[in-house]
Write an enzyme that holds these catalytic residues in place. Structure first.
Site, PDB file in Angstrom:
ATOM      1  N   GLU A   1      54.617  40.679  22.543  1.00  0.00           N
ATOM      2  CA  GLU A   1      55.798  40.708  21.592  1.00  0.00           C
ATOM      3  C   GLU A   1      55.528  40.557  20.137  1.00  0.00           C
ATOM      4  OE1 GLU A   1      59.520  37.803  20.567  1.00  0.00           O
ATOM      5  OE2 GLU A   1      59.225  38.266  22.753  1.00  0.00           O
TER       6      GLU A   1
ATOM      7  N   ASP B   1      57.550  39.909  16.400  1.00  0.00           N
ATOM      8  CA  ASP B   1      58.972  39.969  15.924  1.00  0.00           C
ATOM      9  C   ASP B   1      59.199  39.213  14.484  1.00  0.00           C
ATOM     10  OD1 ASP B   1      59.159  36.816  16.025  1.00  0.00           O
ATOM     11  OD2 ASP B   1      58.878  37.303  18.227  1.00  0.00           O
TER      12      ASP B   1
ATOM     13  N   GLU C   1      62.515  37.196  13.186  1.00  0.00           N
ATOM     14  CA  GLU C   1      63.567  36.546  13.458  1.00  0.00           C
ATOM     15  C   GLU C   1      64.301  35.661  12.312  1.00  0.00           C
ATOM     16  OE1 GLU C   1      63.320  35.175  18.237  1.00  0.00           O
ATOM     17  OE2 GLU C   1      62.206  33.861  16.687  1.00  0.00           O
TER      18      GLU C   1
ATOM     19  N   ARG D   1      51.342  29.504  23.379  1.00  0.00           N
ATOM     20  CA  ARG D   1      50.495  29.560  22.092  1.00  0.00           C
ATOM     21  C   ARG D   1      51.226  30.239  20.982  1.00  0.00           C
ATOM     22  NH1 ARG D   1      47.314  30.461  26.526  1.00  0.00           N
ATOM     23  NH2 ARG D   1      47.103  32.725  25.821  1.00  0.00           N
TER      24      ARG D   1
ATOM     25  N   TRP E   1      68.855  25.974  18.299  1.00  0.00           N
ATOM     26  CA  TRP E   1      67.741  25.922  17.601  1.00  0.00           C
ATOM     27  C   TRP E   1      67.783  26.502  16.344  1.00  0.00           C
ATOM     28  CZ3 TRP E   1      64.683  30.094  16.200  1.00  0.00           C
ATOM     29  CH2 TRP E   1      65.172  31.322  16.791  1.00  0.00           C
TER      30      TRP E   1
ATOM     31  N   GLY F   1      67.180  23.277  13.632  1.00  0.00           N
ATOM     32  CA  GLY F   1      67.046  22.496  14.917  1.00  0.00           C
ATOM     33  C   GLY F   1      68.050  22.433  15.801  1.00  0.00           C
TER      34      GLY F   1
ATOM     35  N   ARG G   1      49.572  20.251  16.493  1.00  0.00           N
ATOM     36  CA  ARG G   1      49.826  21.323  17.812  1.00  0.00           C
ATOM     37  C   ARG G   1      48.602  22.042  18.317  1.00  0.00           C
ATOM     38  NH1 ARG G   1      54.273  26.221  17.033  1.00  0.00           N
ATOM     39  NH2 ARG G   1      54.217  26.751  19.336  1.00  0.00           N
TER      40      ARG G   1
END
Length: 348
Positions: free
Chosen positions: A118, A120, A122, A146, A213, A217, A296
């Site tokens: 993918e 994208d 958004e 990931r 979301w 959030g 992260r």
């Protein structure tokens, strides 16, 4: 003492001058439009879902996607492509759009459900008076654990007029464009392995309810009092070699000439001027990058190219250190934002 002009951490006057120069640089650069051939909607696309919420324009060259309390909507390219250039002029819904997500992306999730690729855009709606934000992402071979997302603000109001959003995908690199300005490039390298998208994909465009979301959030939900929400698309572009995903190996051999032609196009070349434009965009408008998110990803992703000047503007969670400053400035603003205001004092 460092006498170089800096756009952050100095006086408001200096910041204004930097932003003003940046605005005119972007404006002149974005007017250097690519030479692109568009196609009618019915020649390359079909409705994906939403029934009557997919509204073709009278001239046949565009389509409007609606979201109401019953359903969102979307369309899909008639063919799948292994590498290509995908582009459209898009105008986003206005007014209160919290919880609304408009997506322009390539994917093969319908064919490779557990190992999809993918790329994208958004676009994430907001409460009335607050600007749209957007993010880009890249997945290869189902590598959704990931995520390689980056998040940004825009230097214009995307609800006032059309702007062109484009994805270039080749065997060597991926470039995301807005109005011919490159905003992100991912260079393929051996360490990425299957994380780099390599299987044939379709082009998808959707509008849907992402209340859980999309805005703060999930704090702000879609308010259907403002429905229907309308995203408008025109001047559609599909450049690539159609392939059958099941017979992709044999098809890819037949596409060699098209791949060479794709990589020879003007938009496939990252010139020094375009690289400077991309650097300036990222400096002023990117407020999150996975490459700087060491909480992260303690081990950096192999494709990340760390520019020290960029890195010093981000915290260990990948967020820009200027996010709070932008929010405080936004609260003090009372008049309607203009594109120049967003560049000077963009709100988060």
């Amino acid at each position: 003492m460092d006498h170089r002009l800096r756009c952050f951490g100095t006086t408001p006057k200096t910041h204004f001058l930097c932003s003003l120069i940046f605005f005119f640089f972007f404006f002149s650069f974005s007017n250097a439009a690519f030479d692109l051939a568009t196609i009618p909607f019915n020649d390359g696309y079909s409705s994906l879902f939403g029934g009557s919420n997919v509204v073709r324009t009278a001239d046949g060259n565009g389509v409007n996607l609606l979201l109401d309390r019953y359903t969102g909507s979307g369309f899909i390219s008639s063919n799948m492509y292994r590498y290509g250039f995908f582009s459209a002029n898009i105008k986003l819904p206005s007014n209160y759009t919290a919880g609304v997500c408009v997506a322009f992306y390539t994917s093969n999730g319908d064919v490779f459900q557990k190992s999809h690729d993918e790329l994208d855009f958004e676009f994430l709606g907001n409460i009335a008076g607050k600007p749209w934000h957007f993010q880009t992402n890249l997945y290869g071979n189902g590598s959704t654990n990931r995520g390689r997302e980056e998040r940004y603000r825009l230097w214009f109001d995307p609800t006032k007029e059309y702007h062109r959003y484009s994805i270039l995908w080749t065997a060597k690199n991926v470039i995301f464009y807005i109005d011919e300005v490159p905003i992100r490039e991912v260079l393929r390298n051996d360490e990425m392995g299957a994380d780099y998208p390599s299987k044939a994909m379709s082009l998808y465009t959707t509008i849907w309810d992402a209340s859980n979301w999309a805005t703060s959030g999930g704090r702000f939900k879609v308010n259907y009092k403002y429905a229907p929400f309308k995203a408008e698309f025109k001047d559609l572009i599909l450049k690539g070699c159609p392939v059958n995903p099941i017979q992709e190996v044999s098809d890819s051999k037949a596409c060699i000439d098209q791949h060479v032609d794709l990589e020879a196009q003007d938009y496939a070349t990252m010139t020094p001027m375009r690289r400077r434009a991309m650097h300036n965009f990222r400096k002023h408008f990117m407020y999150y990058s996975y490459c700087f998110d060491t909480l992260r990803y303690p081990t950096q992703m192999p494709e990340c190219i760390i520019i020290p000047e960029e890195q010093e503007r981000f915290m260990e969670n990948g967020r820009s250190i200027f996010v709070g400053k932008h929010r405080r400035q936004a609260k003090r603003k009372s008049r309607t934002k203009t594109p120049l205001d967003i560049i000077n004092k963009g709100s988060m």
